[in-house]
Motif scaffolding. Structure first.
Motif, short mmCIF file in Angstrom:
data_model
loop_
_atom_site.label_atom_id
_atom_site.label_comp_id
_atom_site.label_asym_id
_atom_site.label_seq_id
_atom_site.Cartn_x
_atom_site.Cartn_y
_atom_site.Cartn_z
N UNK A 70 0.81 -1.22 0.00
CA UNK A 70 0.00 0.00 0.00
C UNK A 70 0.84 1.27 0.00
N UNK A 71 2.11 1.18 0.34
CA UNK A 71 2.97 2.37 0.26
C UNK A 71 3.01 2.90 -1.17
N UNK A 72 2.82 2.03 -2.14
CA UNK A 72 2.86 2.47 -3.54
C UNK A 72 1.73 3.43 -3.88
N UNK A 73 0.67 3.48 -3.08
CA UNK A 73 -0.43 4.40 -3.36
C UNK A 73 -0.56 5.46 -2.27
N UNK A 74 0.51 5.65 -1.47
CA UNK A 74 0.44 6.54 -0.31
C UNK A 74 0.37 8.01 -0.71
N UNK A 75 -0.29 8.77 0.15
CA UNK A 75 -0.20 10.22 0.10
C UNK A 75 1.18 10.64 0.60
N UNK A 109 -13.88 -3.28 1.78
CA UNK A 109 -13.28 -4.62 1.86
C UNK A 109 -11.88 -4.56 2.45
N UNK A 110 -11.73 -3.82 3.54
CA UNK A 110 -10.40 -3.62 4.13
C UNK A 110 -10.10 -4.56 5.29
N UNK A 111 -11.02 -5.44 5.67
CA UNK A 111 -10.78 -6.30 6.82
C UNK A 111 -9.56 -7.18 6.58
N UNK A 112 -8.78 -7.40 7.67
CA UNK A 112 -7.64 -8.29 7.59
C UNK A 112 -6.44 -7.76 8.33
N UNK A 113 -5.34 -8.49 8.25
CA UNK A 113 -4.10 -8.12 8.92
C UNK A 113 -3.08 -7.65 7.90
N UNK A 114 -2.60 -6.42 8.09
CA UNK A 114 -1.63 -5.79 7.20
C UNK A 114 -0.27 -5.81 7.89
N UNK A 115 0.70 -6.50 7.29
CA UNK A 115 2.03 -6.56 7.89
C UNK A 115 2.81 -5.29 7.54
N UNK A 174 7.13 -0.89 4.11
CA UNK A 174 6.11 -1.67 3.40
C UNK A 174 4.91 -1.87 4.31
N UNK A 175 3.72 -1.74 3.73
CA UNK A 175 2.47 -2.09 4.40
C UNK A 175 1.72 -2.99 3.43
N UNK A 176 1.72 -4.29 3.73
CA UNK A 176 1.27 -5.29 2.76
C UNK A 176 -0.20 -5.63 2.94
N UNK A 177 -0.89 -5.79 1.81
CA UNK A 177 -2.27 -6.26 1.85
C UNK A 177 -2.34 -7.61 2.57
N UNK A 178 -3.46 -7.91 3.20
CA UNK A 178 -3.60 -9.20 3.89
C UNK A 178 -3.25 -10.37 2.96
#
Length: 704
Positions: A70-75, A109-115, A174-178
């Motif tokens: 998700x860092x790739x789409x960060x503000x 649809x954001x539920x989950x664990x983001x590492x 890095x903040x990874x999708x579940x």
């Protein structure tokens, strides 16, 4: 003047039989049917419909999640000291001070664990949905890890705060999708790739940012080493180029595997920029993928800064000796200069530069070329594209042969008188969509027809659509727009949009956008999906259905034969009653006026054209008027004949003239140009400054 044109298309087929044995003839026929089956299979594949799309932009407000990191789409990283300022960063764009960052808003649809993982020390907390847990720091690797846990199924936002950082800052965040790990930080989202793989052509406009970023040198471009985020909303604060790096665009194309990519290119870049880009594409892009090149985007659109810059460059060029002959006709129009400057770059400069890298045989309009230049116009006004083509034809011999395609958009939307209405229901909007869509059915009064004439007249092989879909931009009646765009009826509307487009004889039409976004906002419902958990929607059903269909028959223009065809039914004729010309004949013909007629032929052949004439002058000693008839077919030289028309005092007194002109399969343009050979043929009207010819054009017959 009354004109009647009779056309006879004669096809003769010859076959001979030798004295070979039955067995020999059987083997020959067996081979013939085998080759015929192969030919028909290839033909069926070539004639199947192909759909394209604009790749969705990288945006923290979108739901596309094209990257698993998700860092790739960060503000931007925003400073904790002053929330209105961006944080200090190192040479690679990583923050050196405490900061906050938005990774998602308007999400679903954001539920989950983001590492979470980064090099450095900081305390991480969630400022939006979810909580940060299990944060640890490894002294040996100097790496901090944590987990962002989101349990709320209605969560929409992800915002993190990094506090108590050391002077070295936080690097390689890095903040990874579940379901994904930091080892996959450079990968694309498989769900996103699956959506892209339905498209034959991917247009990279939004991720190249050519509408608002203007580079001159290759060294100014975005690279993977200076771009933590690929979001256009982030990167202008850290580097000159907010677009996705070219290397990443190439990786996306290689992963999605379309047949074609469509690149929107910088409008102010130096030659070296394009030579370096061409070399990168040749080295890294899968060689099976073709490359369409477009100079900028919507160069007719004065609302984009790109057009302003091009206008300035064109003006400077004219006043520096006019090396590109932008003022060849002394038009002295800055608007025309700008359009011509764009055409020169699209059809002359860019093909020449790419040919230096790919080779001359690999660039141009040929069926086997890999680099395919195109020239895009304005769908609502073909005069922009017409002026560009006239300029190229007059000043840059052979340059139109470089063009593999012309292009325009094909939206249907809410009627103008309803756009400010804030009480429209979904049913109201669907009804309005349908009414505007119907105007795109093949008809001679549409701008699609005028673009078809240009494509045939200049023998450009393709007409592509750079954008299309239901247009519902604006903050009025948003609930109704959401309802309409999610309605099952949308499937039929989108399918008919593609049907009408291809019935003009046009090629791939790009949908706009290929991605996922929240529909409940004022900027339009452009994407096929509104949630990643709903991969099947009315729009995706339509797109998938279209991709399985065969190419429909062309219905634009009059099919041969035609008898007593009204000369008033020329392309783009005006009528108070839609679909009905005001009269059967063309009167008050302005000198040098051209009238274009579209006819469909099923086979090649020669037409026998017979012309009879009426003029209103009574003087028998003048040569009077003339009519120039020209037939244009793709990939054939224009064929013209001038009918010299003797004057007559009697409207029923016709003098026949005959000639033969070739027709080709598909769409053909018959252009009639009425000219005055002397003063007796014309009358000058000072009220409108027009010279009107004393003749009338009547019905046309075109017969097999």
């Amino acid at each position: 003047q009354q004109v009647a044109v009779s056309t006879f298309l004669m096809l003769r087929m010859y076959s001979t039989c030798g004295s070979s044995s039955v067995a020999q003839r059987a083997r020959v026929m067996g081979r013939f049917y085998a080759y015929l089956a192969l030919f028909l299979a290839v033909l069926a594949q070539a004639d199947s419909l192909a759909i394209g799309a604009n790749v969705a932009g990288v945006d923290y407000r979108a739901r596309t999640h094209g990257f698993v990191n998700l860092i790739r789409q960060a503000q931007p990283w925003m400073s904790l000291k002053n929330s209105s300022n961006t944080a200090q960063v190192d040479e690679h764009g990583w923050p050196l001070e405490n900061f906050t960052v938005y990774l998602q808003t308007l999400g679903a649809d954001l539920q989950g664990n983001y590492s979470i993982r980064f090099v450095g020390i900081a305390d991480i907390i969630s400022l939006a949905d979810g909580v940060v847990v299990d944060q640890t720091y490894n002294d040996n690797t100097e790496v901090t890890t944590a987990i962002l846990t989101i349990k709320d199924e209605n969560a929409t936002d992800i915002q993190l705060q990094f506090d108590n950082m050391t002077a070295s800052g936080a690097k390689n965040i890095t903040v990874m999708l579940p379901g994904f790990t930091a080892a996959q930080a450079d990968e694309f989202n498989p769900n996103y790739l699956a959506q892209l793989q339905r498209y034959d052509t991917l247009r990279m406009l939004t991720i190249t940012e050519v509408d608002r970023v203007f580079l001159t040198n290759w060294t100014q471009r975005a690279t993977k080493s200076n771009s933590p985020s690929y979001s256009g909303f982030c990167c202008p604060l850290y580097r000159n180029d907010p677009s996705v790096p070219w290397e990443v665009i190439i990786q996306l194309a290689n992963a999605a595997q379309p047949r074609n990519i469509w690149l929107n290119l910088q409008v102010l870049a130096a030659d070296d920029y394009f030579l370096q880009l061409a070399a990168l594409l040749k080295a890294q892009l899968n060689p099976s993928i073709n490359i369409y090149t477009e100079y900028g985007n919507e160069m007719w659109n004065g609302g984009f800064p790109a057009e302003w810059h091009v206008a300035e460059a064109a003006n400077a060029s004219v006043h520096a000796g006019d090396p590109y002959h932008l003022n060849y006709d002394n038009c002295n129009s800055g608007q025309d200069w700008s359009a011509r400057f764009s055409a020169y770059n699209a059809a002359v400069r860019l093909p020449k530069l790419f040919a230096q890298v790919f080779g001359e045989d690999a660039v141009g309009s040929g069926a086997t070329t890999r680099v395919k230049p195109l020239l895009a116009g304005q769908s609502s006004d073909s005069r922009f594209l017409q002026g560009q083509l006239e300029y190229l034809n007059a000043t840059q011999p052979g340059s139109i042969d470089n063009l593999a395609s012309l292009a325009m958009s094909a939206y249907f939307g809410i009627e103008r008188d309803l756009q400010k209405n804030n009480t429209l229901t979904g049913a109201d909007i669907l009804a309005s969509f349908n009414r505007t869509l119907v105007t795109h059915q093949p008809n001679l009064q549409s701008q699609f027809a005028t673009h078809a004439v240009l494509s045939v007249w200049y023998s450009v092989p393709e007409m592509r659509g750079y954008e299309s879909g239901p247009s519902s931009f604006g903050g009025q009646s948003v609930p109704g727009k959401v309802e309409a765009n999610q309605s099952p009826e949308m499937q039929d509307l989108v399918e008919r949009m593609y049907l009408y487009w291809h019935q003009h004889g046009f090629n791939t039409l790009n949908y706009f956008h290929a991605g996922v976004q929240d529909y409940d906002w004022e900027f339009g419902q452009w994407t096929p999906q509104w949630r990643t958990s709903m991969p099947v929607t009315p729009k995706t059903k339509a797109l998938d259905a279209v991709a399985k269909q065969d190419m429909p028959s062309i219905t634009l223009g009059a099919p041969l034969p035609v008898v007593n065809y009204s000369s008033a039914r020329y392309v783009d004729y005006y009528s108070k009653v839609p679909g009905q010309p005001g009269s059967c004949n063309v009167t008050y013909v302005i000198q040098n006026r051209t009238l274009d007629y579209l006819f469909r032929s099923t086979a090649p052949g020669v037409i026998n054209m017979r012309v009879t004439v009426y003029t209103s002058t009574t003087k028998a000693n003048v040569s009077s008027c003339a009519l120039v008839a020209t037939v244009a077919s793709r990939n054939q030289p224009h064929a013209s004949y001038t009918f010299h028309i003797a004057p007559t005092a009697n409207r029923a007194d016709f003098t026949p003239n005959e000639t033969e002109l070739p027709f080709a399969p598909g769409l053909n343009v018959l252009r009639l140009k009425a000219i005055g050979l002397d003063a007796e043929c014309a009358v000058f009207n000072p009220s409108n400054n027009h010279t009107v010819l004393t003749m009338e054009i009547g019905a046309i017959d075109v017969r097999y």
